[in-house]
Write an enzyme that holds these catalytic residues in place. Sequence first.
Site, PDB file in Angstrom:
ATOM      1  CG  HIS A   6      -1.972   1.047   1.200  1.00 48.28           C
ATOM      2  ND1 HIS A   6      -3.221   0.854   1.728  1.00 48.28           N
ATOM      3  CD2 HIS A   6      -1.974   2.316   0.721  1.00 48.28           C
ATOM      4  CE1 HIS A   6      -3.943   1.952   1.581  1.00 48.28           C
ATOM      5  NE2 HIS A   6      -3.203   2.855   0.970  1.00 48.28           N
ATOM      6  NE  ARG A  20      -1.654   5.217   3.935  1.00 50.37           N
ATOM      7  CZ  ARG A  20      -1.811   3.944   4.290  1.00 50.37           C
ATOM      8  NH1 ARG A  20      -0.775   3.136   4.292  1.00 50.37           N
ATOM      9  NH2 ARG A  20      -2.999   3.490   4.633  1.00 50.37           N
ATOM     10  CG  HIS A  23       4.421   2.377   4.656  1.00 53.03           C
ATOM     11  ND1 HIS A  23       3.803   2.334   3.427  1.00 53.03           N
ATOM     12  CD2 HIS A  23       3.479   2.837   5.529  1.00 53.03           C
ATOM     13  CE1 HIS A  23       2.552   2.738   3.537  1.00 53.03           C
ATOM     14  NE2 HIS A  23       2.319   3.059   4.791  1.00 53.03           N
ATOM     15  CD  GLU A  54      -4.441  -3.065   0.583  1.00 54.60           C
ATOM     16  OE1 GLU A  54      -5.044  -4.122   0.881  1.00 54.60           O
ATOM     17  OE2 GLU A  54      -3.983  -2.276   1.434  1.00 54.60           O
ATOM     18  CG  HIS A  63      -8.021  -2.394   8.777  1.00 52.12           C
ATOM     19  ND1 HIS A  63      -7.973  -2.157  10.128  1.00 52.12           N
ATOM     20  CD2 HIS A  63      -7.394  -1.346   8.187  1.00 52.12           C
ATOM     21  CE1 HIS A  63      -7.370  -0.997  10.356  1.00 52.12           C
ATOM     22  NE2 HIS A  63      -6.997  -0.488   9.197  1.00 52.12           N
ATOM     23  CG  ASP A  64      -7.265  -3.874  13.075  1.00 48.68           C
ATOM     24  OD1 ASP A  64      -6.066  -3.684  12.782  1.00 48.68           O
ATOM     25  OD2 ASP A  64      -7.982  -2.996  13.573  1.00 48.68           O
TER      26      ASP A  64
END
Length: 237
Positions: free
Chosen positions: A43, A45, A50, A70, A190-191
Amino acid sequence: MTKLSVNINKIATLRNSRGGNVPNLLTVASDIQEFGAEGITIHPRPDERHIRYQDARDLKNIVATEYNIEGNPIKSFMDLVLEVKPTQVTLVPDAVDAITSNAGWDTIAHQSFLKEVIQEFQQNEIRTSIFIDTNLKLIEAAAKSGTNRIELYTEHFASEFEKGNTEAIKPYTNAAVLAHELGLGINAGHDLSLDNIKFFKDNIPNLAEVSIGHALIAESLYLGIENVVNMYLHRLK
């Protein structure tokens, strides 16, 4: 079996913290696939805090399984995806300054925008997925956008499950049933963790793929990444 795609953002975060190339992101991605994972997710950004855009390019030659990128479809992201041509692009409406993804798309309000973006990716033979909450009207609107899949945003389930509230799975089950009826593939993320993944998988019909990063990497600090990947695979059978 539901496919496991490992999000390696946290590996990039660790690498970037020292400014060098340890751990080597490409080696880790290759190893994770060797350990049995069926996909790699990143992912990137805009601030590249990262995953860097160059990582996305470099990983193209490393990922031999499913490659999932993503992100929010701003121009720089779209240009990157169209250049790299991964297996799948997952559209996420995260703000530039978001620490992590924290909401799904309003597929009604953004219907025309999503249609345009999805069409461009699909014309380039890239499978599309929309990050989305369990609201059934939004699922219906997602189907009208032309997307191939949805990715259920599972933070609420994970939070409630940790408190012992297993009833929190019901909206996800209902969303998955409707999505399948509408011809959509179903992803989730997610989580999700070793603690909740089996219960989630057992209650979500036609679950094609889960994308797991933060929990998997954190669990690997104690148990080892090869062991943890195989623990997830076992729970997803």
